[in-house]
Structures are given as structure tokens and as C-alpha cells.
Write a protein that holds these residues in place. Structure first.
Motif, PDB file in Angstrom:
ATOM      1  N   TRP A   1      27.924  41.106  45.258  1.00 34.76           N
ATOM      2  CA  TRP A   1      28.963  40.751  44.275  1.00 34.76           C
ATOM      3  C   TRP A   1      28.894  39.308  43.790  1.00 34.76           C
ATOM      4  O   TRP A   1      29.674  38.896  42.937  1.00 34.76           O
ATOM      5  CB  TRP A   1      30.349  41.052  44.842  1.00 34.76           C
ATOM      6  CG  TRP A   1      30.718  42.485  44.689  1.00 34.76           C
ATOM      7  CD1 TRP A   1      30.505  43.482  45.592  1.00 34.76           C
ATOM      8  CD2 TRP A   1      31.351  43.097  43.551  1.00 34.76           C
ATOM      9  NE1 TRP A   1      30.974  44.677  45.079  1.00 34.76           N
ATOM     10  CE2 TRP A   1      31.503  44.466  43.836  1.00 34.76           C
ATOM     11  CE3 TRP A   1      31.813  42.625  42.328  1.00 34.76           C
ATOM     12  CZ2 TRP A   1      32.094  45.366  42.942  1.00 34.76           C
ATOM     13  CZ3 TRP A   1      32.404  43.511  41.436  1.00 34.76           C
ATOM     14  CH2 TRP A   1      32.529  44.866  41.745  1.00 34.76           C
TER      15      TRP A   1
ATOM     16  N   PHE B   1      39.777  47.748  45.611  1.00 34.51           N
ATOM     17  CA  PHE B   1      38.972  47.227  46.727  1.00 34.51           C
ATOM     18  C   PHE B   1      39.748  47.228  48.038  1.00 34.51           C
ATOM     19  O   PHE B   1      40.799  46.581  48.129  1.00 34.51           O
ATOM     20  CB  PHE B   1      38.519  45.793  46.434  1.00 34.51           C
ATOM     21  CG  PHE B   1      37.573  45.705  45.276  1.00 34.51           C
ATOM     22  CD1 PHE B   1      36.218  45.926  45.460  1.00 34.51           C
ATOM     23  CD2 PHE B   1      38.039  45.436  43.997  1.00 34.51           C
ATOM     24  CE1 PHE B   1      35.337  45.868  44.387  1.00 34.51           C
ATOM     25  CE2 PHE B   1      37.178  45.379  42.918  1.00 34.51           C
ATOM     26  CZ  PHE B   1      35.816  45.596  43.116  1.00 34.51           C
TER      27      PHE B   1
ATOM     28  N   SER C   1      31.594  42.703  50.104  1.00 39.47           N
ATOM     29  CA  SER C   1      30.879  42.334  48.873  1.00 39.47           C
ATOM     30  C   SER C   1      29.363  42.296  48.997  1.00 39.47           C
ATOM     31  O   SER C   1      28.682  41.893  48.054  1.00 39.47           O
ATOM     32  CB  SER C   1      31.366  40.959  48.414  1.00 39.47           C
ATOM     33  OG  SER C   1      31.181  40.021  49.455  1.00 39.47           O
TER      34      SER C   1
ATOM     35  N   GLN D   1      35.329  40.325  41.625  1.00 44.03           N
ATOM     36  CA  GLN D   1      36.062  41.535  42.034  1.00 44.03           C
ATOM     37  C   GLN D   1      37.438  41.614  41.366  1.00 44.03           C
ATOM     38  O   GLN D   1      37.889  42.692  41.015  1.00 44.03           O
ATOM     39  CB  GLN D   1      36.169  41.587  43.563  1.00 44.03           C
ATOM     40  CG  GLN D   1      34.785  41.788  44.197  1.00 44.03           C
ATOM     41  CD  GLN D   1      34.808  41.990  45.696  1.00 44.03           C
ATOM     42  OE1 GLN D   1      35.766  41.615  46.361  1.00 44.03           O
ATOM     43  NE2 GLN D   1      33.732  42.547  46.224  1.00 44.03           N
TER      44      GLN D   1
END
Ligand code: BG6
Length: 479
Positions: free
Chosen positions: A147, A177, A196, A217
């Protein structure tokens, strides 16, 4: 003004798991390798190893997990027998996009979740679906760096769009998430890696890297919320945080201020998800530390337009913290300043048991945002023993859940918290996230599977199974 005496009609009682902790079938139906597939088994005090791909010589408990992939019909029938109104699980990204960066989804993976959701709906059990629960494609970690790479935002949004379109009439409740705030503890490789795909301690500036990941995110979550509302305006799309409330060790003003600051490490997540912008305290922190978080001009608008509908939270424990703790961070659970709280007991894994902390968390979050809350994880990990007659008398689990439900009811009926439902974690025994053990059990349903890999995988009802059945049937009145 009326005050409620009972939990509302339609309260979503159920249970929760995540795909990688129950499904198994890690290489079936065209599934790709996820980050959970390269995590070895560990134990309390023994870290799980993140291996470079699947390697000989390691045991990978998530590969088989509890074989929900092939046994889900039997399991869903047991959930229905308990009276579940909802069931929380996640969609394994790697079943839909095995590598994460493909353009076309894998039909076999989509079909699996169609079948699972149909099975649940057959019993009027609402699926509650997490889009990202510690199981991103390993390929996105190896080829893109997880990520930290902005491209992953687009890959995730594409995956989310495909599944939200496909299940638009089957799934109403979503979360983006899981426990997104775990990675705020970037010192612990497992947390960053699972959230991540980034091991922050390997980065030149770990904390800045963590904030960069978070920004990606937050933007991805906001995009998905907007998208989901366009696909079906009836969808409810929540964020999900691990809520570990912190208590000041003493009434010393420095302890109190220490808690105020430390709680921002949790509230940052709900603040951005629920309000759609970065609060002043974090902008000041970035400026103080000289952090430069890369953002696109349109991100501000995306965040504002993609506020989550509700807060999903896990609650297992509280923590006491001290401004000037000796050896801070090691005493209890690794939070800075943590000190054992003499007023509460702890589980065998050192998790401090504090039912009142649940009410405190719910009231605090509700008063901060006035948005619905959903307890999507709570529970007691313990070793269960099977009696000679096959019975499993998990009174300790019943006692834990009973005390927490009592506090949950107070939060609703006394404090006025708007609460959507309650899904205890690991309603069926599954692989532990932090240790990879089977022996850390949470379920109402026992699975015959041991840490050494032996066991028939047969299911059995624990004592808590019938207890929870009566709790649901009475809408929380018979505890
Ligand atoms: C939460 C996770 O951290 O707690 C779950 O969302 C996890 O995935 C649960 O399993 C309990 O933790 P553990 O380590 O006891 O399995």
C-alpha cells in the motif's frame, strides 16, 4: 423523550470470522497467494515468520484453516441453529483477483461467494462483509511494495467495485479495512504487514511510510464508500477500527494528558473515516516531524465525499498507560506507556479483560460522532478441553461474553448509543491472527484441529452454543 429498556428489534446478533482464518482452500478455485498464505505458525511469545513466498520446511496454518471453503454449508446450518441474524466474514481478494493487478476477475472465486451468500440468505442471515481483512495478494507486495504504492488504491477500488456490483442485491453491510489502526503500531512487523503488506521497520522513515500508507487507504476507503452508494444507495459501508481504550494510570495531569495524546492514535482513524478530513492534531504532528505525505489535489474532496456510514469496532481489552512508565511498551501489550492494570484480570495471552471498557468505548465513540456503531468483534481466546463424553464446558467464555453483553446493553439503553449489532469473534474456532494457533479458541463451535496440524476438522457444539442461542432468541434478555 423515551428511554429504551431493551435492545432494538432487528438487532444484528451473529458471529464474525475472516476468510483467511477459516476458509483454507488456499490454492483452490483459481485463488492466488495472499499475504496470509506466507505466514508461518507461531505461538504466544513466538512470532509468526513472514516467508518469501511459500517455502518448504514451514507450516502455514492458513492453507487449510478450518476448511470452511468446502464445509461452509454445514457451518452455516450451525449458525442458523444458533439463530444468527448476520454473519461477518471477508472476501479473499485473491479469490477474485489472484494477483491483484489483473483486469478480469476470476469467475470461480466470484461464484464461491455467490454460493456462500445464497446459503446464508436461505436462513435469513445477513452477510456482513469486510473488503480487506489482512489478506491482500502477495503479488502486490512483491511487485509494487504493498500500500505504499498509490497504484494499489486503484487495484483495491477495482476489486471492490467488482464485488459490490456482483453482490449488490445480496450484501447490504460492508466494511472497508479491518482494524486499519493496528499499523499505527508500526514497530510490530506483523501489524503493518497484515494491514498493508509493508514491514515499516524496513523503511528509512517507518513512521512517515506508515502515514503514507494510511493516506492511500483512507482515499481508497472513501472511493469505495462513494462507489458503493452509487451501486446501491441502500448499502451501509462502515470503517473498522480496533478499539483499545486507554486509561490514565493516575490522576496526575501528565498521565491524563498522555492518554489524551495516545488516544489520538485511535481517533485519527475514526476522525478521517467519519468526518472526511485530517484533524489539526495530525497536521501539526506531521509539520513538527517534517513529514511530507504525498497527496493528489482531488484527495481532499474524495475524503469529504466518502465518509463511512458507521463505525465497526473490535473490542477485546483496555489498557492502562503511564506518562513516565519504566520500560514502557513492554509491560502489557506493547502500547507505549502500558502498565498492568491491577483492577482487571488478563487472559492466558495477556489480554486484559474489562467489560466496562466496552461500554466506555461505545459511549465515547458515539458521543464523538453520533453515528451508528457495530461491535463486529469481541471474544475470549482460550484453550478448550474436550471431556470424555465429548462435552466442551466453556463457562469462562460464557462469563466473558455475558459480562460484555451486559455492558453493551447499558451503552444502548442507558447511554443512548445507536448500536447495529454484535458479532463475537471466531464464532467457529479458527486460526489465530497474531499467533497462527488453533489452540487459541474463540468459538461456540469447536473444530477438531490442533496446532501440530492433526485433527479430523469435525465440528461440535460447545456449552456456549446453546447459551448464545438463548441470548439471541431473547434479544439479549436471557444472559
Ligand atoms: C482482531 C482481528 O485483531 O482480533 C482478527 O481482526 C483476530 O483477525 C482477532 O483473529 C483475535 O486475535 P487473535 O490473535 O487472538 O486471533
Amino acid at each position: 423523550m423515551t428511554s429504551k429498556q431493551q435492545l432494538p428489534e432487528g438487532f444484528l446478533w451473529g458471529g464474525a470470522v475472516a476468510a483467511h482464518q477459516v476458509e483454507g482452500g488456499w490454492d483452490q478455485g483459481g485463488k492466488g497467494v495472499s499475504i496470509a498464505d506466507v505466514l508461518s505458525g507461531g505461538a504466544h511469545g513466538v512470532d509468526r515468520v513472514i516467508t518469501d513466498g511459500v517455502q518448504a520446511g514451514y507450516s502455514y496454518p492458513n492453507h487449510q484453516a478450518v476448511d470452511f471453503y468446502s464445509r461452509y454449508k454445514e457451518d452455516v446450518a450451525l449458525f442458523a441453529e444458533m439463530g444468527f441474524k448476520c454473519f461477518r466474514t471477508s472476501i479473499a481478494w485473491t479469490r477474485i483477483f489472484p494477483n491483484g493487478d489483473e483486469h478480469e476477475p476470476n469467475e470461480a472465486g466470484l461464484q464461491f461467494y455467490d454460493d456462500l451468500f445464497d446459503e446464508l440468505l436461505k436462513y435469513n442471515i445477513e452477510p456482513v462483509i469486510t473488503l480487506s481483512h489482512f489478506e491482500m495478494p502477495n503479488h502486490l507486495v512483491k511487485a509494487y511494495g504493498g500500500w505504499l504504492n498509490r497504484n494499489v488504491v486503484d487495484f483495491f477500488v477495482r476489486f471492490s467495485e467488482v464485488v459490490m456490483e456482483r453482490y449488490r442485491n445480496k450484501v447490504k453491510y460492508w466494511m472497508t479495512f479491518n482494524e486499519i489502526n493496528n499499523q499505527r503500531n508500526w514497530q510490530y512487523p506483523l501489524f503493518g504487514y497484515c494491514c498493508s503488506g509493508v514491514v515499516f521497520t524496513d523503511q528509512d522513515n517507518p513512521e512517515q511510510a506508515m502515514f503514507q500508507v494510511l493516506h492511500h487507504q483512507f482515499v481508497a476507503s472513501a472511493q469505495v464508500v462513494r462507489l458503493g452508494h452509487n451501486i446501491n444507495p441502500a448499502m451501509q459501508i462502515g470503517c473498522m477500527i480496533a478499539m483499545v481504550p486507554l486509561y490514565p494510570w493516575s490522576c496526575h495531569p501528565e498521565d491524563v494528558m498522555f492518554v489524551q495524546e495516545a488516544m489520538r492514535e485511535r481517533f485519527l482513524f475514526s476522525d478521517v473515516h467519519m468526518r472526511g478530513y485530517y484533524p489539526a492534531y495530525i497536521l501539526n504532528e506531521w509539520a513538527r516531524k517534517g513529514y511530507d505525505i504525498a497527496m493528489l489535489p482531488e484527495d481532499t474532496r474524495t475524503l469529504r465525499e466518502g465518509c463511512a456510514d458507521y463505525i465497526g469496532l473490535s473490542y477485546y481489552m483496555s489498557n492502562a498507560v503511564q506518562a513516565h512508565a519504566q520500560g514502557s511498551g513492554s509491560a502489557v501489550s506493547g502500547f507505549a506507556g502500558s502498565v498492568p492494570n491491577p483492577h482487571v484480570k488478563a487472559s492466558d495471552w495477556g489480554w486484559q479483560i474489562d467489560p466496562v471498557g466496552l461500554r466506555y468505548s461505545l459511549a465515547t465513540l458515539y458521543e464523538r460522532y453520533q453515528k451508528p456503531l457495530f461491535i463486529v468483534e469481541n471474544g475470549f481466546g482460550a484453550i478448550d478441553n474436550v471431556g470424555a463424553d465429548g462435552s466442551i464446558n466453556d463457562d469462562y467464555r460464557i462469563a466473558y461474553l455475558q459480562a460484555h453483553i451486559e455492558q453493551m446493553k447499558l451503552a444502548v439503553c442507558y447511554d443512548g448509543v445507536e448500536l447495529m449489532g454484535y458479532t463475537p469473534w471466531g464464532c467457529i474456532d479458527c486460526v489465530s491472527f497474531t499467533t497462527g494457533q488453533y489452540s487459541k479458541r474463540y468459538g461456540f463451535i469447536y473444530v477438531d484441529k490442533n496446532d501440530d496440524g492433526s485433527g479430523t476438522l469435525n465440528r461440535a457444539r460447545k456449552k456456549s452454543f446453546t447459551w448464545y442461542q438463548q441470548v439471541i432468541a431473547s434479544n439479549g434478555e436471557k444472559l
